[in-house]
Design an enzyme around this catalytic site. Structure first.
Site, PDB file in Angstrom:
ATOM      1  CE  LYS A 157       5.556 -23.334 -46.408  1.00 33.59           C
ATOM      2  NZ  LYS A 157       5.880 -22.973 -45.008  1.00 33.59           N
TER       3      LYS A 157
ATOM      4  CG  ASP B 251       4.905 -26.319 -44.111  1.00 27.84           C
ATOM      5  OD1 ASP B 251       5.124 -25.366 -43.355  1.00 27.84           O
ATOM      6  OD2 ASP B 251       3.740 -26.659 -44.422  1.00 27.84           O
TER       7      ASP B 251
HETATM    8  P1  NDP Z   1       3.804 -32.337 -39.830  1.00 27.14           P
HETATM    9  O1  NDP Z   1       3.580 -32.918 -41.166  1.00 27.14           O
HETATM   10  O2  NDP Z   1       4.945 -32.784 -39.015  1.00 27.14           O
HETATM   11  O3  NDP Z   1       2.501 -32.476 -38.949  1.00 27.14           O
HETATM   12  C1  NDP Z   1       1.281 -31.961 -39.380  1.00 27.14           C
HETATM   13  C2  NDP Z   1       0.207 -32.320 -38.381  1.00 27.14           C
HETATM   14  O4  NDP Z   1      -0.980 -31.590 -38.697  1.00 27.14           O
HETATM   15  C3  NDP Z   1      -0.176 -33.787 -38.423  1.00 27.14           C
HETATM   16  O5  NDP Z   1      -0.610 -34.174 -37.163  1.00 27.14           O
HETATM   17  C4  NDP Z   1      -1.317 -33.775 -39.433  1.00 27.14           C
HETATM   18  O6  NDP Z   1      -2.200 -34.857 -39.308  1.00 27.14           O
HETATM   19  C5  NDP Z   1      -2.016 -32.493 -39.081  1.00 27.14           C
HETATM   20  N1  NDP Z   1      -2.689 -31.977 -40.290  1.00 27.14           N
HETATM   21  C6  NDP Z   1      -2.113 -31.717 -41.480  1.00 27.14           C
HETATM   22  N2  NDP Z   1      -3.026 -31.318 -42.371  1.00 27.14           N
HETATM   23  C7  NDP Z   1      -4.200 -31.349 -41.724  1.00 27.14           C
HETATM   24  C8  NDP Z   1      -5.508 -31.049 -42.112  1.00 27.14           C
HETATM   25  N3  NDP Z   1      -5.811 -30.630 -43.351  1.00 27.14           N
HETATM   26  N4  NDP Z   1      -6.477 -31.160 -41.162  1.00 27.14           N
HETATM   27  C9  NDP Z   1      -6.170 -31.582 -39.899  1.00 27.14           C
HETATM   28  N5  NDP Z   1      -4.936 -31.894 -39.488  1.00 27.14           N
HETATM   29  C10 NDP Z   1      -3.977 -31.777 -40.384  1.00 27.14           C
HETATM   30  O7  NDP Z   1       3.885 -30.744 -40.095  1.00 27.14           O
HETATM   31  P2  NDP Z   1       4.458 -29.612 -39.129  1.00 27.14           P
HETATM   32  O8  NDP Z   1       4.272 -29.978 -37.707  1.00 27.14           O
HETATM   33  O9  NDP Z   1       5.801 -29.258 -39.621  1.00 27.14           O
HETATM   34  O10 NDP Z   1       3.494 -28.403 -39.520  1.00 27.14           O
HETATM   35  C11 NDP Z   1       2.326 -28.059 -38.766  1.00 27.14           C
HETATM   36  C12 NDP Z   1       1.955 -26.608 -39.021  1.00 27.14           C
HETATM   37  O11 NDP Z   1       3.049 -25.768 -38.598  1.00 27.14           O
HETATM   38  C13 NDP Z   1       1.710 -26.224 -40.483  1.00 27.14           C
HETATM   39  O12 NDP Z   1       0.715 -25.213 -40.522  1.00 27.14           O
HETATM   40  C14 NDP Z   1       3.038 -25.631 -40.923  1.00 27.14           C
HETATM   41  O13 NDP Z   1       2.894 -24.746 -42.017  1.00 27.14           O
HETATM   42  C15 NDP Z   1       3.441 -24.892 -39.650  1.00 27.14           C
HETATM   43  N6  NDP Z   1       4.850 -24.559 -39.505  1.00 27.14           N
HETATM   44  C16 NDP Z   1       5.811 -25.518 -39.562  1.00 27.14           C
HETATM   45  C17 NDP Z   1       7.138 -25.191 -39.386  1.00 27.14           C
HETATM   46  C18 NDP Z   1       8.216 -26.216 -39.345  1.00 27.14           C
HETATM   47  O14 NDP Z   1       9.357 -25.839 -39.067  1.00 27.14           O
HETATM   48  N7  NDP Z   1       7.952 -27.483 -39.581  1.00 27.14           N
HETATM   49  C19 NDP Z   1       7.539 -23.794 -39.204  1.00 27.14           C
HETATM   50  C20 NDP Z   1       6.458 -22.869 -39.072  1.00 27.14           C
HETATM   51  C21 NDP Z   1       5.167 -23.251 -39.236  1.00 27.14           C
HETATM   52  P3  NDP Z   1      -2.182 -36.048 -40.392  1.00 27.14           P
HETATM   53  O15 NDP Z   1      -0.969 -36.856 -40.030  1.00 27.14           O
HETATM   54  O16 NDP Z   1      -3.449 -36.750 -40.231  1.00 27.14           O
HETATM   55  O17 NDP Z   1      -2.052 -35.391 -41.745  1.00 27.14           O
HETATM   56  O1  2IT Z   2       6.402 -22.023 -42.257  1.00 29.58           O
HETATM   57  C1  2IT Z   2       7.620 -22.032 -41.981  1.00 29.58           C
HETATM   58  O2  2IT Z   2       8.179 -21.062 -41.465  1.00 29.58           O
HETATM   59  C2  2IT Z   2       8.380 -23.264 -42.245  1.00 29.58           C
HETATM   60  N1  2IT Z   2       7.803 -24.260 -42.675  1.00 29.58           N
HETATM   61  C3  2IT Z   2       9.858 -23.305 -42.013  1.00 29.58           C
HETATM   62  C4  2IT Z   2      10.595 -22.683 -43.164  1.00 29.58           C
HETATM   63  C5  2IT Z   2      12.095 -22.822 -43.125  1.00 29.58           C
HETATM   64  O3  2IT Z   2      12.704 -22.396 -44.123  1.00 29.58           O
HETATM   65  O4  2IT Z   2      12.663 -23.298 -42.151  1.00 29.58           O
END
Ligand code: NDP
Ligand code: 2IT
Length: 452
Positions: free
Chosen positions: A125, A165
């Site tokens: 990561k 992420d």
């Molecule tokens: P995005 O940046 O697309 O969206 C993040 C969302 O979470 C936004 O709405 C953001 O709000 C909110 N957020 C972020 N930080 C905080 C915080 N400290 N407190 C409250 N709200 C917060 O990210 P993703 O949708 O990709 O990721 C969301 C979660 O999913 C994370 O935990 C990530 O690690 C996990 N994840 C993502 C994957 C992927 O493929 N993208 C895969 C597996 C897990 P704001 O705009 O106000 O910051």
């Molecule tokens: O937390 C996760 O699994 C991710 N942000 C996706 C990682 C990836 O390599 O697609």
């Protein structure tokens, strides 16, 4: 002293201040105590000490110039945690809260998550404390270019393959890829989550959210239930939250909440496809706050989050299922109590480690269907690995083909976690099941490869 106390002492002595890493590590260690007891060689091989130490950590300066000509300096990281079963794989997070402890927790979780996918990927990561909010496209581009100028020395299609992420989506992956290609003079599958015009896989944007809902459907099926007619709470409004909402709609459920770090909206009529489309425009193109939602959909209410509050109002609505899809520790003990009180009997974690240990404890005590992040959100990285496979074959699969593979990977992860929980007499405890199954695959591979 118990094994857990020994690990706690080691972690606190070695990495003081890395609370999130301690939290993730102790949860896994607690789950695998019976595995350690059944396999005494794991102790003499010093498996816990080895698996808790990243293979490599890279930390670097990221200087960039804003639109007014001012110079800024951010910090960049890549944690290469474990390569026992494949090259390091995992996302990049750009958020002001990013520090080494947070990235180590994420890299550690990623190791076991990736093992559960059955695909040949190790865990890593990275990211930066850069805040993309309020920055122009040009500023984001210059930051990404500076970040990649250094990172490019350490990654590669067979070495370490980053993806998105929090704060890293299609736009950032494009800028990062462009710079990697320029400095290496190679067009390779070094990043996943690319645009489909230049090597990205269909379904990758959807994969994490869709996967979390497929995992929920698998858990529901163990009780002869489905998502049809279920009311769901979704937090976040980014990539994972958006496609979780879409798949809940596909499967006949109703989503009544979305949020961002400023607050949440509650729409008692449900967020239908038209409303979801509006949210996607709002967040992905206009990069606005979710509070705008109520200007268009006046039946909905908006509640700002008070940072001092001891509970999070989004988890205090009547519902059947919850899909936390924002960030770590967004559900605390009090929130868990509220969820249970309001009738929620399924949690499928789209985010990484969104529930505190106190919350997890209550979910397990109450024997609700609780799918921990490393199992429930593995669909994203799984489709990333499918993107790598397509890149190395220099061809691309159809939406249907990738979606079918994703569905079967999620069903397989569910079954593997359920079987492992059963084997250790905790049937239905997906935390134990996922931790044990992921751990065994990685640890046995480490032992095969000697002390390296
Ligand atoms: P995005 O940046 O697309 O969206 C993040 C969302 O979470 C936004 O709405 C953001 O709000 C909110 N957020 C972020 N930080 C905080 C915080 N400290 N407190 C409250 N709200 C917060 O990210 P993703 O949708 O990709 O990721 C969301 C979660 O999913 C994370 O935990 C990530 O690690 C996990 N994840 C993502 C994957 C992927 O493929 N993208 C895969 C597996 C897990 P704001 O705009 O106000 O910051
Ligand atoms: O937390 C996760 O699994 C991710 N942000 C996706 C990682 C990836 O390599 O697609």
């Amino acid at each position: 002293m118990s094994m857990l106390d020994d690990v706690k002492t080691l972690l606190v002595a070695r990495d003081p201040g890395q609370q999130e890493f301690h939290q993730a590590a102790l949860e896994v260690v607690e789950s695998v105590i019976p595995v350690m007891e059944r396999n005494p060689e794991f102790k003499s091989e010093r498996i816990l000490e080895r698996i808790l130490e990243p293979e490599r950590v890279i930390m670097f300066r990221v200087p960039w110039v804003d639109d007014r000509g001012e110079v800024h300096v951010n910090r960049g990281f890549r944690v290469e945690m474990n390569s026992a079963i494949g090259p390091y794989k995992g996302g990049l997070r750009f958020h002001p809260s990013v520090n080494l402890g947070i990235l180590k927790f994420l890299a550690f979780e990623q190791v076991f998550k990736n093992a559960l996918t059955t695909l040949p990927i190790g865990g890593g990561k990275g990211g930066s404390d850069f805040d993309p909010k309020g920055k122009s496209d040009n500023e984001v581009m210059r930051f990404c270019q500076s970040f990649m100028t250094e990172l490019s020395r350490h990654i590669g299609a067979d070495t370490d393959i980053p993806a998105g992420d929090i704060g890293v989506g299609a736009r950032e992956i494009g800028y990062l890829f462009g710079m990697y290609k320029k400095v290496t003079n190679k067009f390779t599958g070094v990043l996943t989550g690319k645009n489909t015009n230049w090597g990205g896989s269909l379904i990758r944007p959807e994969a994490t959210g869709y996967g979390a809902v497929y995992f929920a459907a698998e858990m529901l099926a163990t009780r002869s239930e489905s998502l049809e007619g279920k009311t769901c709470l979704v937090s976040g409004s980014g990539n994972v939250a958006q496609y979780t909402t879409e798949k809940v709609l596909d499967l006949g459920g109703k989503v009544v909440t979305l949020s961002d770090s400023s607050g949440h909206v509650y729409d008692p009529d449900g967020i239908d496809r038209e409303k979801l489309n509006y949210v996607m425009q709002l967040k992905n193109i206009k990069r606005e706050r979710i509070s705008k939602y109520i200007e268009k959909y006046t039946n909905a209410t908006y509640t700002a989050h008070e940072s001092a509050a001891d509970c999070n109002a989004i988890w205090d609505h009547k519902a059947d299922c919850a899909f936390p899809s924002a960030t770590q520790n967004e559900i605390n003990g009090k929130d868990a109590q509220n969820l249970l009180k309001n009738g929620v009997f399924l949690i499928s974690e789209g985010a990484n480690m969104p529930s505190t240990p106190e919350a997890v404890h209550q979910f397990l005590e109450n024997k609700i269907l609780y799918g921990p992040g490393k199992a429930a959100n593995a669909g994203g990285v799984a489709v990333s690995a499918l993107e790598m496979a397509q890149n190395s074959m220099r061809l691309s699969w159809s939406r249907e083909e990738v979606d079918t593979k994703l569905k079967s990977i999620m069903a397989n992860i569910h079954q593997t976690a359920l079987d492992a929980s059963d084997e250790y007499d905790h049937k239905g405890n997906y935390v134990m099941g996922a931790n044990i199954a992921g751990f065994l695959k990685v640890v046995n591979s480490m032992i095969d490869q000697g002390v390296v």
